[in-house]
Structures are given as C-alpha cells and as structure tokens.
Design a protein around this motif. Structure first.
Motif, PDB file in Angstrom:
ATOM      1  N   SER A 109       0.829  -1.208   0.000  1.00 40.48           N
ATOM      2  CA  SER A 109       0.000   0.000   0.000  1.00 40.48           C
ATOM      3  C   SER A 109       0.863   1.257   0.000  1.00 40.48           C
ATOM      4  CB  SER A 109      -0.920  -0.008   1.225  1.00 40.48           C
ATOM      5  OG  SER A 109      -1.760   1.117   1.219  1.00 40.48           O
ATOM      6  N   GLU A 110       1.917   1.259   0.816  1.00 42.55           N
ATOM      7  CA  GLU A 110       2.815   2.416   0.855  1.00 42.55           C
ATOM      8  C   GLU A 110       3.526   2.594  -0.481  1.00 42.55           C
ATOM      9  OE1 GLU A 110       3.825   2.243   5.649  1.00 42.55           O
ATOM     10  OE2 GLU A 110       5.302   1.541   4.172  1.00 42.55           O
ATOM     11  N   ARG A 111       3.827   1.488  -1.143  1.00 41.15           N
ATOM     12  CA  ARG A 111       4.427   1.568  -2.476  1.00 41.15           C
ATOM     13  C   ARG A 111       3.507   2.276  -3.459  1.00 41.15           C
ATOM     14  NH1 ARG A 111       4.621  -3.786  -5.865  1.00 41.15           N
ATOM     15  NH2 ARG A 111       2.510  -3.021  -6.268  1.00 41.15           N
ATOM     16  N   GLU A 112       2.184   2.079  -3.278  1.00 36.65           N
ATOM     17  CA  GLU A 112       1.190   2.709  -4.147  1.00 36.65           C
ATOM     18  C   GLU A 112       0.809   4.096  -3.665  1.00 36.65           C
ATOM     19  OE1 GLU A 112       1.414  -0.312  -6.678  1.00 36.65           O
ATOM     20  OE2 GLU A 112       0.085   1.395  -6.992  1.00 36.65           O
ATOM     21  N   GLY A 113       1.441   4.576  -2.590  1.00 39.31           N
ATOM     22  CA  GLY A 113       1.145   5.918  -2.092  1.00 39.31           C
ATOM     23  C   GLY A 113      -0.091   5.997  -1.228  1.00 39.31           C
ATOM     24  N   GLN A 114      -0.550   4.883  -0.690  1.00 39.14           N
ATOM     25  CA  GLN A 114      -1.763   4.843   0.131  1.00 39.14           C
ATOM     26  C   GLN A 114      -1.394   4.403   1.547  1.00 39.14           C
ATOM     27  OE1 GLN A 114      -5.266   5.404  -0.639  1.00 39.14           O
ATOM     28  NE2 GLN A 114      -5.284   5.319   1.590  1.00 39.14           N
TER      29      GLN A 114
END
Length: 293
Positions: A109-114
């Motif tokens: 999720s952090e990789r996707e900016g979320q």
C-alpha cells in the motif's frame, strides 16, 4: 478482450483510477461488440480502501493467498474430526500468517502511495481471516475483485484456546463419522463420569451450557446487526462517491468547453484588432489623398 479479462484489469488498477479505467474498458468492450459485457462492467462497484488493499495482495502475493486457503482446509479437516490437539497446533500458524500478510499489505500500500489506517488494517485482517474460514470467501479473495471488505460473523474456527467452535456446518456424514470416532475413544471415560455425577451437578452443568448457548446466540445476533449496519453504511458511501465522481466529470467537461470558448474568442479578438488596424491605415491613406486634391 472479454468481460473476465476486463474485470481483472479493472480491479488491479490503482484505486484513484478506478472510475476512469472502468469507463475506458466498458467503451472498449462495447466497441468490440460485447454490449452485455460492457453493461456488466459498468455495474462493478469501486472498491473500498480495505477491499482495494485485499485485491492488491491477491494480485501481488498469490502464493501467500494459496497458503492461507490451504491452512483453512486444514482447519476444516481438524474441525470435522473434532481434533482439538490439531486445532491448537494450527492456531499459532493462523495468527502468524495473518500477521505476515498484514505487514506485506502495508508495504504494498505504501508503495502505491496509500497509507493504511488502523481501521483499514483491521478490515483487511478480518477479510483474510474470513477467506481462511469460509471457502466461498477464500475464492472471492483469491479472485481479487472485492468491492467491500469481508467479515466472518458466525462462530469462529477455534476459540482462544484452540478448541473447535464449528467454523461452518458439517455434512451429516462427516459429523456422524467424527462423533463415532470420539464416541469410541471416550466411551469408558463418559461412563465413569456419568456414574460419579450427582443430579445436582448434572443440573448445574446443563444450566451452564444453556447460559453459554444463550450468550453465543446474543453475540451472533449483535455481530450480524453490526455487519448489516456496516454494509448499509458502505453502500451509502459508495453511492455518494459515485455521484460526486459523476459531478466531477461533468465539471471537467464544462471547464474544457469554457477553455475552448476562451481560445476561440481570443482568436476572433486578434482578427478584429487586425481588421481595425487595417481600416485605420486605409482611413489615413484616404485622408492624405483627399488633402492632396
């Protein structure tokens, strides 16, 4: 491209691009002559954050999801056998695997900016646990097309001590076999216990069992109501999001039209200024010729 391929691509897309991607894929299906597929695709709902995160895990970590479902099969087999020792062995594996998937999901999720809030993290864990407990939920998670998080609201696979608590109804045949196996191994113990129990002790035990059943029934009813309330709230929120998304699309179209009009009027103004300068020049030339007469 058919509907199944389009749906898989849609739910693999970033959450912020869902509406635009859905419209684009629906148009492509329609252009390819699949009107029914286009209509079905348009009806697919935008996933909640927790559902989007679950779909992301399913697409990115299919092997780990398979491990989760395989562990669920082991739980159901042990439950059918009423094998308390095996269930106690499986319970730590269940928690460990859920912890691992939750951590991996946070990284994805952090990789996707979320960012993953505590509420989203809890809903993700409940969804993964539901996939482990219920085969239908497991297949839905594996498919990676959830629009809403899932939650198992029956009696869980096991309690905190690892004792069976009927995750899902057993078939009559499997239930009979399990009862026969346990009956053979515990017949002597049951006879000795029954002989020692007094009428008062038996009544006390039965009352405690009834009280426990009533508490479990009340907890189940409360959990069901909470689920229904959550589903209703999620549907209302999804409807609001879709309405606002439609309004935003309309506003963007209006803005594009206005910008086009500004450019057109600007071009016309430039032409008018050129014509005015030419007319002024012609007027000065005519005045000079007149003055020379």
């Amino acid at each position: 491209m058919d509907f199944e391929e389009a749906a898989s691509r849609l739910y693999a897309t970033p959450a912020g691009d869902f509406i635009a991607t859905r419209n684009e894929l629906a148009k492509q299906l329609k252009a390819d002559g699949d009107q029914l597929g286009s209509t079905r695709l348009k009806a697919l709902r935008k996933p909640t954050v927790a559902a989007w995160l679950t779909n992301l895990v399913a697409h990115e970590l299919p092997d780990e999801i398979d491990d989760l479902l395989a562990l669920g099969d082991e739980f159901r087999e042990a439950t059918a056998d009423l094998d308390g020792e095996r269930l106690r062995e499986l319970t730590p594996k269940r928690h460990k695997l859920l912890d691992k998937l939750s951590k991996e999901a946070t990284k994805l999720s952090e990789r996707e900016g979320q960012k993953v809030s505590a509420d989203v993290g809890q809903k993700l864990r409940e969804t993964l646990d539901a996939a482990l407990v219920d085969p239908a939920a497991g297949e839905a998670v594996r498919e990676g097309r959830l629009s809403s998080a899932l939650r198992h609201v029956g009696f869980g696979v096991v309690d905190e001590s690892g004792e069976p608590s009927n995750v899902m109804p057993l078939t009559d045949e499997r239930r009979q076999r399990a009862q026969e196996r346990r009956a053979k191994s515990s017949a002597k113990e049951a006879e000795e216990t029954a002989a020692k129990e007094s009428a008062a002790e038996k009544a006390k035990r039965e009352k405690a069992e009834r009280d426990q059943e009533e508490r479990e029934a009340a907890e189940k009813a409360q959990a069901k109501q909470e689920l229904e309330d959550a589903v209703a709230a999620a549907k209302q929120a999804e409807t609001s999001v879709e309405d606002l998304a439609g309004q935003l699309d309309q506003a963007r179209e209006a803005l594009a039209d206005a910008q086009e009009a500004v450019h057109r009027i600007g071009d016309e103004l430039d032409e008018a200024r050129k014509a005015a300068r030419a007319a002024q020049k012609e007027s000065r030339e005519a005045r000079k010729r007149y003055n020379r007469l």
